[in-house]
Design a protein around this motif. Structure first.
Motif, PDB file in Angstrom:
ATOM      1  N   MET A 153       1.172  -1.775   0.383  1.00 24.75           N
ATOM      2  CA  MET A 153      -0.105  -0.317   0.023  1.00 24.75           C
ATOM      3  C   MET A 153       0.844   1.469   0.199  1.00 24.75           C
ATOM      4  SD  MET A 153      -2.939   1.082   0.221  1.00 24.75           S
ATOM      5  CE  MET A 153      -4.717   1.301   0.707  1.00 24.75           C
ATOM      6  N   TYR A 154       2.330   1.120   0.675  1.00 25.61           N
ATOM      7  CA  TYR A 154       2.470   2.221   0.581  1.00 25.61           C
ATOM      8  C   TYR A 154       3.535   2.705  -0.421  1.00 25.61           C
ATOM      9  CZ  TYR A 154       6.818   4.510   2.618  1.00 25.61           C
ATOM     10  OH  TYR A 154       8.895   5.289   2.612  1.00 25.61           O
ATOM     11  N   HIS A 155       4.366   1.199  -1.584  1.00 22.70           N
ATOM     12  CA  HIS A 155       4.272   2.151  -2.465  1.00 22.70           C
ATOM     13  C   HIS A 155       3.726   2.206  -3.200  1.00 22.70           C
ATOM     14  CE1 HIS A 155       7.229  -0.199  -5.334  1.00 22.70           C
ATOM     15  NE2 HIS A 155       7.336   1.779  -5.477  1.00 22.70           N
ATOM     16  N   ALA A 156       2.619   1.504  -3.243  1.00 21.54           N
ATOM     17  CA  ALA A 156       1.260   1.966  -4.191  1.00 21.54           C
ATOM     18  C   ALA A 156       0.722   3.624  -4.212  1.00 21.54           C
ATOM     19  CB  ALA A 156       0.058   1.565  -4.126  1.00 21.54           C
ATOM     20  N   ILE A 157       0.795   3.893  -2.348  1.00 18.83           N
ATOM     21  CA  ILE A 157       0.806   5.401  -2.503  1.00 18.83           C
ATOM     22  C   ILE A 157       1.317   6.164  -3.353  1.00 18.83           C
ATOM     23  CG2 ILE A 157       0.579   6.897  -1.029  1.00 18.83           C
ATOM     24  CD1 ILE A 157      -0.986   5.475   0.436  1.00 18.83           C
ATOM     25  N   GLN A 158       2.453   5.728  -2.630  1.00 13.45           N
ATOM     26  CA  GLN A 158       3.765   6.927  -3.825  1.00 13.45           C
ATOM     27  C   GLN A 158       3.888   7.102  -5.388  1.00 13.45           C
ATOM     28  OE1 GLN A 158       6.853   4.054  -1.564  1.00 13.45           O
ATOM     29  NE2 GLN A 158       7.655   6.408  -0.212  1.00 13.45           N
ATOM     30  N   GLU A 159       3.582   5.807  -5.811  1.00 14.38           N
ATOM     31  CA  GLU A 159       3.092   5.609  -7.132  1.00 14.38           C
ATOM     32  C   GLU A 159       2.331   6.540  -7.811  1.00 14.38           C
ATOM     33  OE1 GLU A 159       5.019   3.727  -9.777  1.00 14.38           O
ATOM     34  OE2 GLU A 159       6.568   2.768  -8.318  1.00 14.38           O
ATOM     35  N   ALA A 160       1.452   6.534  -7.379  1.00 12.69           N
ATOM     36  CA  ALA A 160       0.098   6.903  -7.295  1.00 12.69           C
ATOM     37  C   ALA A 160       0.374   8.622  -7.555  1.00 12.69           C
ATOM     38  CB  ALA A 160      -1.290   6.954  -6.393  1.00 12.69           C
ATOM     39  N   TYR A 161       0.838   9.153  -6.193  1.00 17.53           N
ATOM     40  CA  TYR A 161       1.574  10.696  -5.975  1.00 17.53           C
ATOM     41  C   TYR A 161       2.369  11.115  -6.620  1.00 17.53           C
ATOM     42  CZ  TYR A 161       2.538  14.304  -2.613  1.00 17.53           C
ATOM     43  OH  TYR A 161       2.446  15.652  -2.349  1.00 17.53           O
ATOM     44  N   TYR A 162       3.490  10.078  -6.318  1.00 20.60           N
ATOM     45  CA  TYR A 162       4.538  10.861  -7.072  1.00 20.60           C
ATOM     46  C   TYR A 162       4.929  10.741  -8.649  1.00 20.60           C
ATOM     47  CZ  TYR A 162       6.023  11.654  -2.615  1.00 20.60           C
ATOM     48  OH  TYR A 162       5.741  11.997  -1.371  1.00 20.60           O
ATOM     49  N   VAL A 163       3.893   9.830  -9.351  1.00 14.79           N
ATOM     50  CA  VAL A 163       4.551   9.041 -10.508  1.00 14.79           C
ATOM     51  C   VAL A 163       3.398   9.663 -11.517  1.00 14.79           C
ATOM     52  CG1 VAL A 163       5.102   7.043 -12.450  1.00 14.79           C
ATOM     53  CG2 VAL A 163       6.132   6.899 -10.060  1.00 14.79           C
ATOM     54  N   LYS A 164       2.163   8.978 -11.315  1.00 16.97           N
ATOM     55  CA  LYS A 164       0.990   9.467 -11.201  1.00 16.97           C
ATOM     56  C   LYS A 164       0.695  10.408 -11.733  1.00 16.97           C
ATOM     57  CE  LYS A 164       0.560   4.172 -11.761  1.00 16.97           C
ATOM     58  NZ  LYS A 164      -0.670   3.225 -10.449  1.00 16.97           N
TER      59      LYS A 164
END
Length: 208
Positions: free
Chosen positions: A112-123
């Motif tokens: 979840m931590y990584h999914a949130i980071q990906e959503a925020y910083y990449v997407k």
């Protein structure tokens, strides 16, 4: 007796995103100590910013955008600056912290931590929004309805606030931060954002 490495983070902390590759390497390097029961790793949620529906002030937006640029130039971390044009940012990280807390119960906190980071910083999606967090939950295989119910429960019971208070009492006030809990003794582990070697040495020294 197993010592505990406390890792205090906030899923919307940009320095935590910058630290991620080195944190992944550090965990791999510590695996022999974990396998031999000398060490366990316990994540703790830091809680950068309380719940808020207020749009972020221009000064704060400029400050955070400058921080992203600084991390990108220092560490080579990827950021999608479209976030600042495509969203109405809010200074509110507790919802994202709750999402990680909810995922912990299913053994999916790091996912979840990584999914949130990906959503925020990449997407360039806004993790202060429940819609974004629900998407992240579904992405890692959680049920959307169950996730939303659990989010309400965690908010109602103030479970995040309790964990944040505990982190503060331990002196874990910056994110990310690492400390080794050995019996009743807490030993701060200095961070190196680029190389896990000095942290491995400091942890082994603290364990001996």
């Amino acid at each position: 007796m197993t010592a505990t490495l406390l890792y205090c983070y906030d899923p919307m902390c940009s320095w935590c995103w910058g630290f991620r590759p080195t944190w992944t390497k550090l965990q791999k390097a510590l695996q022999p100590l974990i396998d031999s029961d000398q060490l366990s790793i316990q994540p703790m949620l830091g809680g950068l910013a309380v719940d808020s529906d207020t749009p972020m002030a221009k000064e704060m937006k400029a400050k955070l955008e400058a921080t992203w640029k600084n991390i990108q130039s220092t560490l080579g971390t990827e950021f999608n600056f479209d976030f600042w044009q495509n969203n109405t940012p809010r200074r509110s990280t507790y919802p994202a912290c709750r999402a990680c807390y909810v995922a912990r119960d299913m053994g999916l906190e790091d996912e979840m931590y990584h999914a949130i980071q990906e959503a925020y910083y990449v997407k360039a999606k806004n993790p202060s929004d429940l819609d974004t967090l629900t998407e992240c939950a579904e992405h890692i295989g959680m049920n959307a309805e169950g996730f939303n119910k659990a989010m309400q429960h965690v908010k109602h019971k103030q479970l995040i606030e309790q964990e944040i208070l505990q982190a503060r009492q331990l002196g874990l006030n910056s994110f990310p931060s690492l400390a080794l809990l050995k019996g009743d003794t807490l030993i701060s582990i200095p961070l190196d954002y680029k190389d896990p070697a000095s942290m491995v040495t400091a942890i082994k020294k603290a364990l001996s």
